[in-house]
Design a protein around this motif. Structure first.
Motif, PDB file in Angstrom:
ATOM      1  N   ASP A 141      12.347   5.850 -14.245  1.00 41.53           N
ATOM      2  CA  ASP A 141      13.244   6.288 -13.175  1.00 41.53           C
ATOM      3  C   ASP A 141      12.444   6.731 -11.953  1.00 41.53           C
ATOM      4  N   GLU A 142      11.318   7.353 -12.196  1.00 44.15           N
ATOM      5  CA  GLU A 142      10.473   7.836 -11.098  1.00 44.15           C
ATOM      6  C   GLU A 142       9.933   6.662 -10.279  1.00 44.15           C
ATOM      7  N   ASN A 143       9.508   5.614 -10.969  1.00 44.31           N
ATOM      8  CA  ASN A 143       8.981   4.455 -10.262  1.00 44.31           C
ATOM      9  C   ASN A 143      10.077   3.617  -9.617  1.00 44.31           C
ATOM     10  N   LYS A 144      11.250   3.569 -10.265  1.00 51.54           N
ATOM     11  CA  LYS A 144      12.378   2.882  -9.630  1.00 51.54           C
ATOM     12  C   LYS A 144      12.723   3.537  -8.296  1.00 51.54           C
ATOM     13  N   ALA A 145      12.655   4.859  -8.256  1.00 54.59           N
ATOM     14  CA  ALA A 145      12.977   5.573  -7.018  1.00 54.59           C
ATOM     15  C   ALA A 145      12.019   5.177  -5.901  1.00 54.59           C
ATOM     16  N   VAL A 146      10.745   4.977  -6.240  1.00 56.32           N
ATOM     17  CA  VAL A 146       9.766   4.558  -5.233  1.00 56.32           C
ATOM     18  C   VAL A 146      10.110   3.168  -4.705  1.00 56.32           C
ATOM     19  N   ILE A 147      10.423   2.252  -5.613  1.00 52.94           N
ATOM     20  CA  ILE A 147      10.789   0.895  -5.195  1.00 52.94           C
ATOM     21  C   ILE A 147      12.057   0.939  -4.341  1.00 52.94           C
ATOM     22  N   ASP A 148      13.048   1.699  -4.770  1.00 53.59           N
ATOM     23  CA  ASP A 148      14.299   1.787  -4.007  1.00 53.59           C
ATOM     24  C   ASP A 148      14.056   2.299  -2.588  1.00 53.59           C
ATOM     25  N   GLY A 167      -0.205   6.326  -7.250  1.00 49.05           N
ATOM     26  CA  GLY A 167      -1.066   5.420  -7.998  1.00 49.05           C
ATOM     27  C   GLY A 167      -0.488   4.888  -9.286  1.00 49.05           C
ATOM     28  N   ARG A 168       0.729   5.306  -9.626  1.00 55.81           N
ATOM     29  CA  ARG A 168       1.310   4.799 -10.875  1.00 55.81           C
ATOM     30  C   ARG A 168       1.638   3.312 -10.779  1.00 55.81           C
ATOM     31  N   ILE A 169       2.036   2.871  -9.575  1.00 58.48           N
ATOM     32  CA  ILE A 169       2.345   1.462  -9.361  1.00 58.48           C
ATOM     33  C   ILE A 169       1.167   0.808  -8.649  1.00 58.48           C
ATOM     34  N   ASP A 170       0.605  -0.181  -9.294  1.00 55.11           N
ATOM     35  CA  ASP A 170      -0.458  -0.974  -8.688  1.00 55.11           C
ATOM     36  C   ASP A 170       0.111  -2.355  -8.374  1.00 55.11           C
ATOM     37  N   ILE A 171      -0.081  -2.830  -7.153  1.00 57.53           N
ATOM     38  CA  ILE A 171       0.428  -4.148  -6.759  1.00 57.53           C
ATOM     39  C   ILE A 171      -0.743  -5.079  -6.487  1.00 57.53           C
ATOM     40  N   GLN A 172      -0.825  -6.136  -7.267  1.00 56.71           N
ATOM     41  CA  GLN A 172      -1.837  -7.169  -7.069  1.00 56.71           C
ATOM     42  C   GLN A 172      -1.223  -8.277  -6.221  1.00 56.71           C
ATOM     43  N   ILE A 173      -1.858  -8.586  -5.113  1.00 53.63           N
ATOM     44  CA  ILE A 173      -1.315  -9.576  -4.181  1.00 53.63           C
ATOM     45  C   ILE A 173      -2.058 -10.906  -4.345  1.00 53.63           C
ATOM     46  N   PHE A 174      -1.281 -11.963  -4.503  1.00 55.29           N
ATOM     47  CA  PHE A 174      -1.812 -13.317  -4.619  1.00 55.29           C
ATOM     48  C   PHE A 174      -1.300 -14.122  -3.422  1.00 55.29           C
ATOM     49  N   PRO A 175      -2.138 -14.349  -2.391  1.00 55.74           N
ATOM     50  CA  PRO A 175      -1.695 -15.026  -1.179  1.00 55.74           C
ATOM     51  C   PRO A 175      -1.867 -16.542  -1.254  1.00 55.74           C
ATOM     52  N   ALA A 176      -1.444 -17.198  -0.180  1.00 54.41           N
ATOM     53  CA  ALA A 176      -1.801 -18.595   0.104  1.00 54.41           C
ATOM     54  C   ALA A 176      -1.454 -19.576  -1.010  1.00 54.41           C
ATOM     55  N   GLU A 236       0.832  -1.213   0.000  1.00 49.59           N
ATOM     56  CA  GLU A 236       0.000   0.000   0.000  1.00 49.59           C
ATOM     57  C   GLU A 236       0.862   1.255   0.000  1.00 49.59           C
ATOM     58  N   SER A 237       1.977   1.218   0.723  1.00 49.56           N
ATOM     59  CA  SER A 237       2.865   2.374   0.763  1.00 49.56           C
ATOM     60  C   SER A 237       3.514   2.618  -0.594  1.00 49.56           C
ATOM     61  N   VAL A 238       3.901   1.552  -1.282  1.00 50.31           N
ATOM     62  CA  VAL A 238       4.459   1.691  -2.633  1.00 50.31           C
ATOM     63  C   VAL A 238       3.447   2.361  -3.556  1.00 50.31           C
ATOM     64  N   MET A 239       2.213   1.894  -3.489  1.00 44.88           N
ATOM     65  CA  MET A 239       1.186   2.456  -4.367  1.00 44.88           C
ATOM     66  C   MET A 239       0.914   3.923  -4.049  1.00 44.88           C
ATOM     67  N   GLU A 240       0.883   4.236  -2.760  1.00 45.41           N
ATOM     68  CA  GLU A 240       0.628   5.620  -2.356  1.00 45.41           C
ATOM     69  C   GLU A 240       1.798   6.526  -2.727  1.00 45.41           C
ATOM     70  N   ALA A 241       3.023   6.062  -2.478  1.00 49.34           N
ATOM     71  CA  ALA A 241       4.200   6.881  -2.773  1.00 49.34           C
ATOM     72  C   ALA A 241       4.359   7.138  -4.261  1.00 49.34           C
ATOM     73  N   SER A 242       3.812   6.252  -5.082  1.00 48.75           N
ATOM     74  CA  SER A 242       3.913   6.434  -6.534  1.00 48.75           C
ATOM     75  C   SER A 242       2.731   7.225  -7.092  1.00 48.75           C
TER      76      SER A 242
END
Length: 339
Positions: free
Chosen positions: A247-254, A57-66, A49-55
């Protein structure tokens, strides 16, 4: 004739797609625990959620659990091969594959998982990440609070393990069980309850919260009340997925792949583990055995051969085991996380 001057930037804005300047991307994240338990709700989910917020909304993370996309032991390869973009990995599920990182599995080394997570991240980034996980990007390490030994009968000393079938947390703990004369029963965490209920295993090394996460309070109601071991999962990212980011999204991941974030994701899990322990202690159906100082020392002495075996494995892979071990201890001491 009147001339109209249009700024070059305005022309480029009109003809260049917005995605080239502010990339939108969806990343698939896989893990192997139920979505409602603490490692997911207090660690993985807030991180995503923090990655998505810091970007913005440019980065959307779909989580597949279990284990929806693959079995727990396969998660490193799933990230490496691009089956998923991000994977939550237990390196201890693949014995011998990550010999340097296996040091984090040695019992009686870490007594604070939050500060320990930061120390492990810093240490591994310098001494192991490129050497043995160089085909992925290591984002954060994610240990639980120091786990315990849970059983169907009283266990207070190493001798009590002889002849018992124990589900170990990882490869190093499996070796420890063998050294003590027990039989390791190696199944992934989601399959532990079945192993205990069928009598395949009589005990388990698990974090406190797992007693409730996997409904084990009736299966193993006897607990050895001492910090026993650590299991430190790792969030890794496919390199091609990372390299394809702007580069902008890489910075968020970093920003989210740091020792600080390792501590943050570990904190939520540790809080839940300690709350679960308190709940267990208030349950009259549970038994807690506190070892004496002599018994604690006997456990530490019994684990000493594991370090010798670790040194041999690391040396055989061409690394300076003594230097790596010394650096690990220094990192833990610097964070006041050593046993």
């Amino acid at each position: 004739m009147k001339k109209t001057h249009v700024a070059l930037g305005a022309i480029l804005t009109a003809i260049v797609p917005a995605t080239l300047t502010a990339q939108d991307v969806t990343l698939r994240l896989s893990h192997w625990v139920p979505p409602t338990i603490s490692p997911a709700t207090k660690g993985i989910q807030p991180w995503a959620e923090s990655v998505m917020e810091a970007s913005d909304g440019r980065i959307d993370i779909q989580i597949f659990p279990a284990q929806q996309l693959g079995k727990a032991p396969d998660h490193y390869d799933m990230a490496r091969d691009g089956i998923v973009d991000l994977a939550w990995v237990n390196p201890g599920y693949t014995a011998g594959r990550f010999p340097i990182y296996a040091l984090t599995e040695a019992p009686f080394m870490v007594d604070d998982s939050v500060e320990g997570a930061k120390a492990i991240h810093e240490w591994y980034a310098e001494y192991g990440a490129e050497q043995e996980m160089g085909d992925v990007k290591v984002c954060f390490v994610h240990p639980h609070a120091p786990g315990a030994f849970h059983s169907q009968k009283d266990v207070t000393s190493p001798e009590d393990v002889q002849g018992m079938n124990v589900r170990p947390a990882h490869a190093t703990m499996a070796r420890f069980v063998s050294l003590l004369g027990g039989g390791p029963v190696q199944v992934p965490a989601p399959e532990v309850r079945e192993a205990l209920s069928k009598g395949t295993a009589e005990a388990v090394t698990f974090p406190w919260g797992s007693m409730y996460d996997f409904n084990l309070t009736d299966e193993v109601p006897v607990h050895l009340d001492m910090p026993f071991y650590l299991s430190s999962q790792v969030m890794v990212m496919n390199k091609a997925s990372y390299d394809s980011l702007s580069d902008e999204n890489k910075a968020v991941i970093d920003e989210h792949c740091s020792p600080e974030w390792s501590g943050r994701v570990a904190a939520g899990w540790a809080e839940d583990d300690m709350a679960a322990k308190e709940k267990l202690m208030a349950d009259e159906g549970q038994t807690f055995n506190t070892p004496t100082e002599e018994e604690v020392q006997s456990w530490i002495d019994a684990a000493a051969p594991l370090i010798d075996e670790w040194k041999e494995a690391v040396t055989d892979n061409g690394h300076d085991a003594d230097a790596i071990l010394a650096a690990y201890k220094e990192a833990l001491e610097a964070r006041d996380a050593d046993y």
